[in-house]
Write a protein that holds these residues in place. Structure first.
Motif, mmCIF file in Angstrom:
data_model
loop_
_atom_site.group_PDB
_atom_site.id
_atom_site.type_symbol
_atom_site.label_atom_id
_atom_site.label_comp_id
_atom_site.label_asym_id
_atom_site.label_seq_id
_atom_site.Cartn_x
_atom_site.Cartn_y
_atom_site.Cartn_z
ATOM 1 N N LEU A 177 13.721 56.310 27.447
ATOM 2 C CA LEU A 177 13.660 55.898 28.850
ATOM 3 C C LEU A 177 13.556 54.385 28.991
ATOM 4 N N ARG A 178 12.736 53.748 28.164
ATOM 5 C CA ARG A 178 12.551 52.298 28.273
ATOM 6 C C ARG A 178 13.873 51.566 28.076
ATOM 7 N N ALA A 179 14.670 52.020 27.119
ATOM 8 C CA ALA A 179 15.945 51.363 26.863
ATOM 9 C C ALA A 179 16.906 51.561 28.027
ATOM 10 N N VAL A 207 16.092 51.918 31.157
ATOM 11 C CA VAL A 207 15.619 51.059 32.250
ATOM 12 C C VAL A 207 16.013 49.606 31.985
ATOM 13 N N LEU A 208 15.853 49.152 30.743
ATOM 14 C CA LEU A 208 16.243 47.790 30.391
ATOM 15 C C LEU A 208 17.734 47.561 30.607
#
Length: 216
Positions: A191-193, A195-196
């Motif tokens: 998820l973090r990737a 979003v980035l």
């Protein structure tokens, strides 16, 4: 149709698309550099070196992780796999030649035609190799290579890439991807990737490619 229990061979087709695109564009971009424009030469040299790094890693992963099990399991295709290895050797020779030419050209912005000519030859031989790999090797992969073995190829590449360049690499993959391919690649990311990528990655990739592909 995606099958989570089988090798996702479509991923390699997307990767190949990046190499086809960039090695086709690079020679003309280099030919357009004005003699003495070392700033522009440095931008393009850095870009070409990064694509060469990606191609080297791609072939290195195949040499180490793909050809050995195929040679062990596909008796009647030994000549084909051996031909793939010879093609890798030719590509490696082009890469070595470019590693010698690019620093000289970058410092002076002179002699770009020679660099572009080698890139033209690399592109032509590489496209033949990629076409043959997709037409004849990937069907064998789908039949004889496990998903776990296949996934190690992608892991090998990611482990050797600069973490600071991962969003740029993702942008290169997604640029010509179909809607389905784009979503499938993004689904593989944490998820973090994702979003980035949405917040900064897309904008950063467009900005960088704008600098690389500018003409005139």
């Amino acid at each position: 149709m995606r099958d989570d229990n089988r090798p996702s061979v479509w991923e390699m087709v997307v990767v190949h698309r990046v190499f086809r695109r960039e090695f086709k564009l690079a020679p003309e971009l280099i030919r357009r550099v004005r003699p003495g424009d070392t700033e522009r030469a440095a931008t393009l040299a850095a870009f070409v070196n990064e694509i060469l790094d990606g191609l080297h890693l791609h072939h290195e992963a195949e040499d180490k992780l793909l050809w050995p099990p195929l040679l062990d399991r596909v008796v009647f295709e030994v000549d084909l796999v051996n031909a793939m290895e010879r093609q890798h050797e030719r590509v490696a020779a082009y890469i070595e030649e470019l590693r010698g030419l690019l620093p000289v050209w970058e410092r002076s912005a002179e002699g770009g035609e020679r660099v572009a000519d080698v890139l033209d030859r690399l592109h032509d031989d590489l496209v033949l190799h990629l076409d043959q790999e997709e037409e004849r090797i990937l069907p064998l992969v789908a039949e004889h290579i496990t998903k776990e073995e296949w996934d190690r190829l992608g892991e090998y590449g990611r482990a050797h890439l600069s973490k600071e360049r991962l969003l740029i690499q993702l942008g290169a993959l997604l640029e010509d991807a179909t809607h389905w391919e784009r979503q499938a690649f993004l689904d593989l990311l944490p998820l973090r990737a994702r979003v980035l990528w949405a917040l900064v990655g897309k904008r950063h990739y467009r900005k960088e490619m704008g600098k690389v592909r500018v003409v005139g």
